[in-house]
Design an enzyme around this catalytic site. Structure first.
Site, PDB file in Angstrom:
ATOM      1  N   ASP A  90       0.832  -1.215   0.000  1.00  0.00           N
ATOM      2  CA  ASP A  90       0.000   0.000   0.000  1.00  0.00           C
ATOM      3  C   ASP A  90       0.864   1.262   0.000  1.00  0.00           C
ATOM      4  OD1 ASP A  90      -2.411   1.364   0.034  1.00  0.00           O
ATOM      5  OD2 ASP A  90      -3.218   0.270   1.754  1.00  0.00           O
TER       6      ASP A  90
ATOM      7  N   GLU B 212      -1.102   1.775  -5.128  1.00  0.00           N
ATOM      8  CA  GLU B 212      -0.876   3.219  -4.898  1.00  0.00           C
ATOM      9  C   GLU B 212      -1.962   4.050  -5.569  1.00  0.00           C
ATOM     10  OE1 GLU B 212      -0.486   4.264  -8.266  1.00  0.00           O
ATOM     11  OE2 GLU B 212       0.936   5.768  -7.542  1.00  0.00           O
ATOM     12  N   TRP B 213      -3.093   3.385  -5.860  1.00  0.00           N
ATOM     13  CA  TRP B 213      -4.344   4.033  -6.259  1.00  0.00           C
ATOM     14  C   TRP B 213      -4.248   4.773  -7.598  1.00  0.00           C
ATOM     15  CZ3 TRP B 213      -2.630   6.497  -1.298  1.00  0.00           C
ATOM     16  CH2 TRP B 213      -2.703   5.591  -0.248  1.00  0.00           C
ATOM     17  N   GLY B 214      -3.238   4.431  -8.391  1.00  0.00           N
ATOM     18  CA  GLY B 214      -3.131   5.045  -9.720  1.00  0.00           C
ATOM     19  C   GLY B 214      -2.543   6.440  -9.707  1.00  0.00           C
TER      20      GLY B 214
ATOM     21  N   ASP C 185     -10.277   3.533  -3.378  1.00  0.00           N
ATOM     22  CA  ASP C 185     -10.979   2.328  -2.922  1.00  0.00           C
ATOM     23  C   ASP C 185     -12.415   2.231  -3.450  1.00  0.00           C
ATOM     24  OD1 ASP C 185      -8.674   1.952  -1.555  1.00  0.00           O
ATOM     25  OD2 ASP C 185      -9.581   1.943   0.443  1.00  0.00           O
TER      26      ASP C 185
HETATM   27  C1  GLA Z   1      -5.992   1.391   1.508  1.00  0.00           C
HETATM   28  C2  GLA Z   1      -6.175   0.359   0.409  1.00  0.00           C
HETATM   29  C3  GLA Z   1      -7.304  -0.590   0.792  1.00  0.00           C
HETATM   30  C4  GLA Z   1      -6.981  -1.272   2.115  1.00  0.00           C
HETATM   31  C5  GLA Z   1      -6.722  -0.222   3.182  1.00  0.00           C
HETATM   32  C6  GLA Z   1      -6.183  -0.847   4.472  1.00  0.00           C
HETATM   33  O1  GLA Z   1      -7.090   2.229   1.601  1.00  0.00           O
HETATM   34  O2  GLA Z   1      -6.439   0.983  -0.817  1.00  0.00           O
HETATM   35  O3  GLA Z   1      -7.517  -1.548  -0.222  1.00  0.00           O
HETATM   36  O4  GLA Z   1      -5.860  -2.105   1.948  1.00  0.00           O
HETATM   37  O5  GLA Z   1      -5.771   0.743   2.761  1.00  0.00           O
HETATM   38  O6  GLA Z   1      -5.928   0.088   5.455  1.00  0.00           O
END
Ligand code: GLA
Length: 398
Positions: free
Chosen positions: A146, A179-181, A201
């Site tokens: 993450d 890393e969400w892009g 998310d």
């Molecule tokens: C981030 C990730 C999620 C999850 C949470 C855990 O938000 O994108 O998928 O793993 O952390 O804290």
């Protein structure tokens, strides 16, 4: 001497590259604790989930990884080695991994490139090699990594460090970049991770965005729309990851199967995020639909594209091996859509996969993945109705 060094380098490179490639030739399939349980996890839950993976038929359908997400952690010891939370995992992660392996499944774990995870547990920053060795000793097969608390780090370098730490620990692990892009990992990660999250998310909503100040949670449709520009980056060994499944987490029946169908069309990792110990038959049947999973797992590894759109009605195409093609008719809206789709007007020529399908010259059989039967051919226009928040998912076979 130089020659020997070169050969050593070439062998090492081939070993590490080969190791990466072989693990996720098709999108990884499994389960992850986060969407349902967040930080509330323990070894009993994970063991029972592994049991349910087998007894529900999910293992037979192809699901393999049982993944712990955030909050399994205890503290680091004086030498810096990480330990599990001894209250939640009294038998230890190694024993848990042995149990999961005894079921013929694999086990995944979660860490973070920064100082702390998103849930405030110890992150791997400065401990990457130590953590990779610990995971390898425990028998871990998959690492989700993450991106919280990473001030001052560059994503490509941080993920490369962890990849190299995994290689040097010597145990093959799927490496899932999360890393969400934000820094467009699809442009730099195909040799680093097996998948990369493309967005923030997911939440269990059909079409919405839920703001939390500096970040928001995204719905099935908002995530779908963000994948369209990315299809050229997906392929065997390196997948776009539109996040874990919300199937069985409160969406309606039609939304659940539409969400699942779309993730299969996207060649997404299929990581269930529901409580599979207590799921309904409906949810189980969606998650184990073999024809839909076959679309996701097709060896060509091509992500779908939108071939037609008018208002709430959209049609997606996913070229497949054996001259098959999957077609998904989606109704995003609130009222039924009646349509009359003349295949002959929609022959396919896809530059990215190099595949073409000529519906004038070749007749294809239509297999409906949710009715689980053949429903006609492309010789005549396809006249049907797609219900609100639902799909019709077809496999076209020559
Ligand atoms: C981030 C990730 C999620 C999850 C949470 C855990 O938000 O994108 O998928 O793993 O952390 O804290």
């Amino acid at each position: 001497m130089k020659k020997i060094l070169f050969i050593c380098f070439a062998v090492a490179f081939q070993f590490s590259y080969g190791q990466k490639f072989d693990l996720a030739k098709t999108p990884p399939m499994g389960w992850n604790s986060w969407n349902t349980f967040a930080c509330n996890i323990n070894e009993d839950l994970i063991r029972k989930t592994a049991d349910a993976m087998v007894s529900s038929g999910m293992k037979d359908a192809g699901y393999m990884y049982i993944n712990l997400d955030d909050c399994w952690h205890g503290q680091r010891d004086v030498q810096g080695f990480i330990h599990e939370d001894a209250t939640r995992f009294p038998s230890g992660i190694k024993a848990l991994a042995d149990y999961v392996h005894s079921k013929g499944l694999k086990i995944g774990i979660y860490s973070d490139a920064g100082t702390q995870t998103c849930g405030g547990k110890p992150g791997s920053r400065g401990h990457e090699y130590q953590d990779a060795i610990t995971y390898a000793n425990w028998g871990i097969d998959y690492l989700k990594y993450d991106w919280c608390n990473t001030d001052g780090l560059k994503a490509d370098e941080a993920y490369k460090t962890m990849r190299d730490a995994i290689y040097s620990a010597g145990r093959p692990m799927v490496f899932s970049i999360c890393e969400w892009g934000e820094s467009k990992p699809w442009t730099w990660a195909s040799n680093i991770g097996h998948s990369w999250r493309t967005t923030g998310d997911i939440t269990n909503c059909w079409d919405c965005e839920m703001g939390y100040g500096t970040w928001s949670k995204l719905s099935v449709l908002s995530i779908l729309d963000k994948q369209m520009e990315l299809r050229q980056y997906a392929g065997p060994g390196h997948w776009n990851d539109p996040d874990m499944l919300e199937v069985g987490n409160g969406l309606s029946f039609s939304e659940n199967r539409a969400h699942f169908s779309l993730w299969c069309m996207l060649a997404a990792p299929l990581i269930a995020g529901n409580d599979i110990r207590n799921m309904s038959n409906e949810t189980r049947e969606i998650l184990t639909n073999k024809e839909a999973i076959g679309i996701d797992q097709d060896v060509l590894g091509v992500q779908c594209y939108k071939m037609f759109g008018r208002g709430a009605f959209e049609v997606y195409a996913k070229p497949m091996s054996n001259n098959e093609v999957a077609i998904c008719f989606l109704n995003r809206g609130e009222t039924p859509v009646n349509f009359d789709f003349n295949w002959k007007d929609f022959s396919i020529s896809d530059g990215i996969s190099g595949k073409s399908y000529d519906f004038v010259k070749t007749k294809f059989k239509l297999f409906d993945c949710w009715q689980k039967k053949e429903i006609g051919t492309t010789a005549v226009p396809f006249k049907s109705t797609v219900q609100p928040h639902d799909v019709i998912l077809l496999r076209l076979k020559p």
